[in-house]
Design a protein around this motif. Structure first.
Motif, PDB file in Angstrom:
ATOM      1  N   PHE A   6      -8.428 -19.162   4.079  1.00  0.00           N
ATOM      2  CA  PHE A   6      -8.528 -17.714   4.217  1.00  0.00           C
ATOM      3  C   PHE A   6      -8.326 -17.009   2.887  1.00  0.00           C
ATOM      4  O   PHE A   6      -8.027 -15.838   2.830  1.00  0.00           O
ATOM      5  N   ILE A   7      -8.488 -17.754   1.833  1.00  0.00           N
ATOM      6  CA  ILE A   7      -8.346 -17.144   0.515  1.00  0.00           C
ATOM      7  C   ILE A   7      -9.708 -17.065  -0.148  1.00  0.00           C
ATOM      8  O   ILE A   7     -10.480 -18.006  -0.151  1.00  0.00           O
ATOM      9  N   ASP A  79      -3.505  -6.874  -0.910  1.00  0.00           N
ATOM     10  CA  ASP A  79      -3.795  -8.131  -0.204  1.00  0.00           C
ATOM     11  C   ASP A  79      -5.177  -8.664  -0.552  1.00  0.00           C
ATOM     12  O   ASP A  79      -5.903  -9.140   0.312  1.00  0.00           O
ATOM     13  N   ASN A  81      -6.226 -11.211  -2.042  1.00  0.00           N
ATOM     14  CA  ASN A  81      -6.502 -12.647  -1.965  1.00  0.00           C
ATOM     15  C   ASN A  81      -6.776 -13.134  -0.548  1.00  0.00           C
ATOM     16  O   ASN A  81      -6.968 -14.325  -0.335  1.00  0.00           O
ATOM     17  N   THR A  82      -6.783 -12.218   0.395  1.00  0.00           N
ATOM     18  CA  THR A  82      -7.040 -12.599   1.782  1.00  0.00           C
ATOM     19  C   THR A  82      -8.475 -12.250   2.163  1.00  0.00           C
ATOM     20  O   THR A  82      -8.976 -11.190   1.803  1.00  0.00           O
ATOM     21  N   ASP A  83      -9.104 -13.153   2.894  1.00  0.00           N
ATOM     22  CA  ASP A  83     -10.504 -12.982   3.286  1.00  0.00           C
ATOM     23  C   ASP A  83     -10.604 -12.233   4.608  1.00  0.00           C
ATOM     24  O   ASP A  83     -10.468 -12.820   5.679  1.00  0.00           O
ATOM     25  N   TYR A  84     -10.853 -10.937   4.528  1.00  0.00           N
ATOM     26  CA  TYR A  84     -10.913 -10.120   5.741  1.00  0.00           C
ATOM     27  C   TYR A  84     -12.216 -10.316   6.507  1.00  0.00           C
ATOM     28  O   TYR A  84     -12.291  -9.951   7.683  1.00  0.00           O
ATOM     29  N   ARG A 108      -7.247  -2.893   5.253  1.00  0.00           N
ATOM     30  CA  ARG A 108      -6.479  -4.035   4.757  1.00  0.00           C
ATOM     31  C   ARG A 108      -5.021  -3.798   5.097  1.00  0.00           C
ATOM     32  O   ARG A 108      -4.560  -2.661   5.130  1.00  0.00           O
ATOM     33  N   ARG A 229       1.924 -11.751   9.622  1.00  0.00           N
ATOM     34  CA  ARG A 229       0.762 -11.195  10.317  1.00  0.00           C
ATOM     35  C   ARG A 229       0.770 -11.495  11.815  1.00  0.00           C
ATOM     36  O   ARG A 229      -0.127 -11.075  12.544  1.00  0.00           O
TER      37      ARG A 229
END
Length: 283
Positions: A6-7, A79, A81-84, A108, A229
């Motif tokens: 997820f990065i 945030d 570095n997180t894959d939304y 985000r 989360r």
DNA sequence: AGCCAGGCCTCAA
DNA sequence: TTGAGGCATGGC
């Protein structure tokens, strides 16, 4: 599930500027959906203050540009570095979330300063967002360090010097004694340095020991500052949209949906919160 | 004007 | 453990 799945690196940093992909970053939705209270809108340019730092957000057709003097801080804060894309595509599969995820695309979930988040969400109890912003703004203006063109959030030490009467004069009302108590607790104990090392349920347990911090505020702190989360804060909006004949208490709603959405419950909650509020505004 | 807001605390039973 | 009542203040 491996975290690195997820990065994604959907941004670039060049000196004091962060260039982020606009596809999954909507600054307006992210700033106005009730997770932070220190921001200003100037048309489509935004200013965000977090702890003692400030950034200015501008946009082009496909890029969000974040201008600050601490790029590393704001990469983490937003945030980035997180894959939304993966998160929202996963949540969209729940039929009850399809509309909420569509209309909240680009939200985000932030990684905010812990102290500021605890204090801010004590103020949030039984309050509305515009009032919360004013109360926090007044307290920071009076007690935060003057950084030139803005005031920092007051430090832990400065927080202990705010009296109950002063809190009341800023509009905190019945929350004033809770704020005095919690400011003192956070100053005299090691909670602020311990919390980031704790698991989610230990955080809830520790946070709810503080005056003015119940389960909902503890969930907001866990979600918006400690990056848990899994947390699913149930406020009046979430409860109204989630309650049924069976799910007729806050606890039942929270238990049902944390189980249903699992490690993505916090993201789901924020889409639902945004959706139910915008629906309410438009009618 | 009156209901409501990113709820929590205290106090019964 | 659960439920009721109170609570400061002002947005809408």
């Amino acid at each position: 599930m491996q975290p690195f799945n997820f990065i994604i690196m959907s941004y670039n940093v060049s000196k004091n500027l962060i260039y982020a992909d606009k596809e999954y970053f909507d600054p307006y939705l992210t700033l106005t959906c009730g997770q932070l209270f220190r921001y200003k809108c100037f048309g489509d340019v935004y200013e965000v203050i977090s702890a003692d730092k400030k950034c200015v957000i501008k946009q082009t057709n496909d890029t969000v540009i974040i201008d600050s003097n601490d790029s590393e801080y704001f990469v983490n804060y937003f945030d980035l570095n997180t894959d939304y894309a993966k998160i929202s595509n996963f949540l969209k599969n729940f039929p009850e979330l399809t509309c909420a995820v569509e209309s909240g695309k680009g939200i985000r979930i932030l990684r905010q300063d812990l102290y500021e988040t605890i204090i801010s969400f004590i103020i949030s109890a039984n309050n509305n967002i515009s009032r919360i912003r004013k109360i926090i703004s007044s307290a920071c203006l009076a007690h935060g360090i003057n950084m030139g063109d803005y005031h920092a959030f007051f430090t832990v030490k400065q927080g202990t010097q705010i009296t109950e009467q002063q809190w009341r004069s800023y509009g905190a009302g019945f929350r004033a004694p809770y704020l005095v108590s919690t400011c003192n607790e956070l100053s005299s104990k090691s909670l602020l340095s311990d919390l980031p090392k704790m698991d989610y349920f230990s955080c809830i347990n520790a946070l709810t020991q503080l005056k003015g911090v119940g389960r909902k505020v503890a969930d907001c702190v866990s979600l918006f500052a400690l990056a848990h989360r899994y947390a699913y804060p149930v406020d009046t909006w979430i409860f109204k949209s989630g309650k049924t004949d069976e799910l007729n208490t806050v606890e039942k709603v929270r238990n049902y949906y944390t189980t249903r959405y699992g490690e993505f419950a916090g993201y789901a909650q924020q889409y639902i919160f945004n959706f139910s509020r915008t629906k309410s505004k438009s009618k």
